[in-house]
Scaffold this motif. Structure first.
Motif, PDB file in Angstrom:
ATOM      1  N   MET A   1     -16.599  13.203  28.600  1.00  0.00           N
ATOM      2  CA  MET A   1     -17.840  13.207  29.249  1.00  0.00           C
ATOM      3  C   MET A   1     -19.126  13.491  28.076  1.00  0.00           C
ATOM      4  N   THR A   2     -19.819  13.113  28.993  1.00  0.00           N
ATOM      5  CA  THR A   2     -21.202  12.863  28.057  1.00  0.00           C
ATOM      6  C   THR A   2     -21.914  14.118  28.534  1.00  0.00           C
ATOM      7  N   ALA A   3     -22.798  14.248  27.594  1.00  0.00           N
ATOM      8  CA  ALA A   3     -24.276  14.781  27.755  1.00  0.00           C
ATOM      9  C   ALA A   3     -24.949  14.565  28.892  1.00  0.00           C
ATOM     10  N   ASN A   4     -25.779  15.381  29.847  1.00  0.00           N
ATOM     11  CA  ASN A   4     -26.261  14.966  30.522  1.00  0.00           C
ATOM     12  C   ASN A   4     -27.389  13.995  30.389  1.00  0.00           C
ATOM     13  N   LEU A   5     -27.878  13.297  30.997  1.00  0.00           N
ATOM     14  CA  LEU A   5     -29.498  12.394  31.168  1.00  0.00           C
ATOM     15  C   LEU A   5     -30.275  12.777  32.300  1.00  0.00           C
ATOM     16  N   ILE A   6     -31.037  12.735  31.836  1.00  0.00           N
ATOM     17  CA  ILE A   6     -32.537  12.306  32.260  1.00  0.00           C
ATOM     18  C   ILE A   6     -32.608  10.994  33.292  1.00  0.00           C
ATOM     19  N   ARG A   7     -32.641  10.823  33.993  1.00  0.00           N
ATOM     20  CA  ARG A   7     -33.191   8.791  34.078  1.00  0.00           C
ATOM     21  C   ARG A   7     -34.633   8.574  33.755  1.00  0.00           C
ATOM     22  N   ASP A   8     -35.069   8.037  33.735  1.00  0.00           N
ATOM     23  CA  ASP A   8     -36.579   6.696  34.101  1.00  0.00           C
ATOM     24  C   ASP A   8     -36.384   7.066  35.022  1.00  0.00           C
ATOM     25  N   ARG A 103     -31.815   5.975  19.980  1.00  0.00           N
ATOM     26  CA  ARG A 103     -30.544   5.897  21.688  1.00  0.00           C
ATOM     27  C   ARG A 103     -29.983   7.497  21.843  1.00  0.00           C
ATOM     28  N   PRO A 104     -29.437   7.877  22.980  1.00  0.00           N
ATOM     29  CA  PRO A 104     -28.618   8.953  23.278  1.00  0.00           C
ATOM     30  C   PRO A 104     -27.403   9.119  22.301  1.00  0.00           C
ATOM     31  N   VAL A 105     -26.745   7.939  22.223  1.00  0.00           N
ATOM     32  CA  VAL A 105     -25.441   8.125  21.846  1.00  0.00           C
ATOM     33  C   VAL A 105     -26.171   8.421  19.802  1.00  0.00           C
ATOM     34  N   VAL A 106     -26.291   8.730  19.551  1.00  0.00           N
ATOM     35  CA  VAL A 106     -26.805   7.914  17.952  1.00  0.00           C
ATOM     36  C   VAL A 106     -27.486  10.064  17.601  1.00  0.00           C
ATOM     37  N   THR A 107     -28.363  10.173  18.745  1.00  0.00           N
ATOM     38  CA  THR A 107     -28.800  11.752  18.710  1.00  0.00           C
ATOM     39  C   THR A 107     -27.710  12.696  18.996  1.00  0.00           C
ATOM     40  N   LEU A 108     -26.764  12.026  19.683  1.00  0.00           N
ATOM     41  CA  LEU A 108     -25.240  13.298  20.049  1.00  0.00           C
ATOM     42  C   LEU A 108     -24.277  13.261  18.643  1.00  0.00           C
ATOM     43  N   SER A 109     -23.970  11.531  18.243  1.00  0.00           N
ATOM     44  CA  SER A 109     -23.167  11.824  17.473  1.00  0.00           C
ATOM     45  C   SER A 109     -23.553  12.543  16.269  1.00  0.00           C
ATOM     46  N   ARG A 110     -24.973  12.380  15.476  1.00  0.00           N
ATOM     47  CA  ARG A 110     -25.413  12.737  14.742  1.00  0.00           C
ATOM     48  C   ARG A 110     -25.317  14.787  14.497  1.00  0.00           C
ATOM     49  N   MET A 111     -25.518  15.023  16.279  1.00  0.00           N
ATOM     50  CA  MET A 111     -25.371  16.779  16.425  1.00  0.00           C
ATOM     51  C   MET A 111     -24.608  16.873  16.345  1.00  0.00           C
ATOM     52  N   ALA A 112     -23.441  16.135  16.858  1.00  0.00           N
ATOM     53  CA  ALA A 112     -21.608  16.698  16.943  1.00  0.00           C
ATOM     54  C   ALA A 112     -21.336  16.754  15.004  1.00  0.00           C
ATOM     55  N   GLU A 131     -17.870  18.519  26.617  1.00  0.00           N
ATOM     56  CA  GLU A 131     -17.417  19.369  28.144  1.00  0.00           C
ATOM     57  C   GLU A 131     -18.809  20.778  27.304  1.00  0.00           C
ATOM     58  N   ILE A 132     -18.756  21.447  27.013  1.00  0.00           N
ATOM     59  CA  ILE A 132     -19.749  22.704  26.159  1.00  0.00           C
ATOM     60  C   ILE A 132     -21.278  21.872  26.429  1.00  0.00           C
ATOM     61  N   TRP A 133     -21.505  20.758  25.793  1.00  0.00           N
ATOM     62  CA  TRP A 133     -23.427  20.546  26.433  1.00  0.00           C
ATOM     63  C   TRP A 133     -23.018  20.119  27.837  1.00  0.00           C
ATOM     64  N   SER A 134     -22.016  19.893  28.552  1.00  0.00           N
ATOM     65  CA  SER A 134     -22.552  19.721  29.832  1.00  0.00           C
ATOM     66  C   SER A 134     -23.496  20.195  30.097  1.00  0.00           C
ATOM     67  N   SER A 135     -23.248  22.059  29.865  1.00  0.00           N
ATOM     68  CA  SER A 135     -23.998  22.863  31.144  1.00  0.00           C
ATOM     69  C   SER A 135     -25.320  23.043  30.173  1.00  0.00           C
ATOM     70  N   TRP A 136     -25.326  22.379  29.143  1.00  0.00           N
ATOM     71  CA  TRP A 136     -26.376  23.409  27.739  1.00  0.00           C
ATOM     72  C   TRP A 136     -27.477  21.882  27.194  1.00  0.00           C
ATOM     73  N   LEU A 137     -27.297  21.031  27.493  1.00  0.00           N
ATOM     74  CA  LEU A 137     -27.408  19.936  26.427  1.00  0.00           C
ATOM     75  C   LEU A 137     -28.532  18.891  27.958  1.00  0.00           C
ATOM     76  N   TRP A 138     -29.621  18.319  27.482  1.00  0.00           N
ATOM     77  CA  TRP A 138     -30.238  17.249  28.332  1.00  0.00           C
ATOM     78  C   TRP A 138     -30.716  16.461  27.768  1.00  0.00           C
ATOM     79  N   LEU A 139     -30.562  15.475  27.689  1.00  0.00           N
ATOM     80  CA  LEU A 139     -31.470  13.751  27.003  1.00  0.00           C
ATOM     81  C   LEU A 139     -32.522  13.481  27.743  1.00  0.00           C
ATOM     82  N   TYR A 140     -33.474  12.902  27.594  1.00  0.00           N
ATOM     83  CA  TYR A 140     -34.682  11.928  28.210  1.00  0.00           C
ATOM     84  C   TYR A 140     -33.684  10.360  27.471  1.00  0.00           C
ATOM     85  N   ASP A 141     -33.642  10.011  28.850  1.00  0.00           N
ATOM     86  CA  ASP A 141     -33.144   8.671  28.560  1.00  0.00           C
ATOM     87  C   ASP A 141     -34.114   7.096  28.539  1.00  0.00           C
TER      88      ASP A 141
END
Length: 309
Positions: A1-8, A103-112, A131-141
């Motif tokens: 599961m990935t963190a939520n994205l706000i699509r453009d 890119r979101p994957v780089v941001t999330l990898s560093r934060m992980a 799984e935890i982040w899916s309710s609390w973390l969003w990224l604007y892609d």
């Protein structure tokens, strides 16, 4: 599961209209209890905390404010802000990150790495974290330039539809304004402050410092690139500086003084707080964490006792 994205491709049209900048007219008597509490008890520390115990009584991040994070290019302001964002999520404060340079994957990898506290967490730990982040973390892609009105609309959408409490905007110069267009910058910062006040968001804005003659001295709030009104309008100013001379000595194999910090976080302005000054930090390359002491081990920010002790 990935963190939520706000699509453009979301229709942000309903959120493009500017909110009213005028405050509501409220009679003084409505504030009676609040004023009495303030005079009797003094300034109360409220708001989200940074992931360092030494800062908990120094600065907090309250709803309705704008914090400017600044520093010279390559001095770790975005990395430190990522660690702060991971800490906000651990405190169950919903976060949205709009990074137009990463890119979101780089941001999330560093934060992980920063959240778990190691270079390469095992797969199960990463999936559990997301799984935890899916309710609390969003990224604007969205990478590259974005129009100022679009990002303002995204912020309103995040606050109103997703319940986001912290919106990280990295960076000011990617919001469709020229470096010398000071009028546009002033109007944009004013709009950020209005959105923060109207929605309760805490907006974290990244802005670079001007190029200095050398990197041996930490810049201040007067060195923020762009309009001088930027630091006047925001509520808080944090400047991040890494000890480049020490890093150069380490790379050259020269001895260094472990008591000398690897970085300084300079709290240059705090409108609704009392502290202004320097916070010394050290850097752990394995976890990408900034830590409080040279002898401190990387820490697991998901551990509840870390935030309560």
């Amino acid at each position: 599961m990935t963190a939520n994205l706000i699509r453009d491709d979301i229709d942000f049209g309903a959120y493009m209209a500017r909110t009213e900048a005028n405050h509501k007219l409220i009679p003084a008597g409505a504030y009676a209890e609040e004023v009495a509490d303030y005079l009797l008890n003094g300034l109360q520390l409220t708001g989200a905390r940074l992931p360092w115990r030494k800062t908990r009584d120094l600065i907090r991040f309250r709803p309705g404010e704008v914090t400017l994070w600044s520093g010279m290019n390559g001095h770790g302001k975005s990395l430190a802000l990522g660690q702060a964002a991971a800490g906000f999520v651990c405190q169950r404060e919903p976060v949205c990150i709009a990074s137009f340079e990463m890119r979101p994957v780089v941001t999330l990898s560093r934060m992980a790495r920063q959240t778990i506290g190691c270079r390469q967490p095992d797969r199960a730990a990463v999936l559990e974290l997301h799984e935890i982040w899916s309710s609390w973390l969003w990224l604007y892609d969205q990478q590259g330039q974005v129009h100022a009105e679009k990002i303002l609309a995204v912020m309103r959408y995040a606050a109103q539809e997703l319940g986001v409490k912290h919106f990280i905007l990295d960076s000011l110069m990617k919001c469709g304004m020229a470096e010398d267009d000071y009028t546009a910058q002033k109007l944009f910062i004013d709009a950020l402050c209005t959105i923060a006040r109207d929605t309760g968001l805490h907006v974290h804005l990244v802005a670079h410092s001007r190029k200095a003659r050398d990197e041996t001295q930490a810049p201040g709030k007067m060195d923020v690139k762009g309009s001088g009104s930027i630091t006047d309008q925001v509520d808080n100013v944090i400047v991040f500086w890494r000890n480049k001379p020490k890093e150069a000595a380490v790379q050259a194999g020269e001895p260094t003084d472990p008591s000398k910090p690897d970085a300084l976080m300079l709290i240059e302005k705090q409108r609704n707080g009392e502290y202004e000054g320097k916070v010394a930090l050290w850097f752990d390359q394995e976890s990408l964490q900034f830590i409080e002491r040279a002898d401190q081990q990387p820490f697991d920010m998901l551990r509840p006792s870390f935030w309560t002790s």
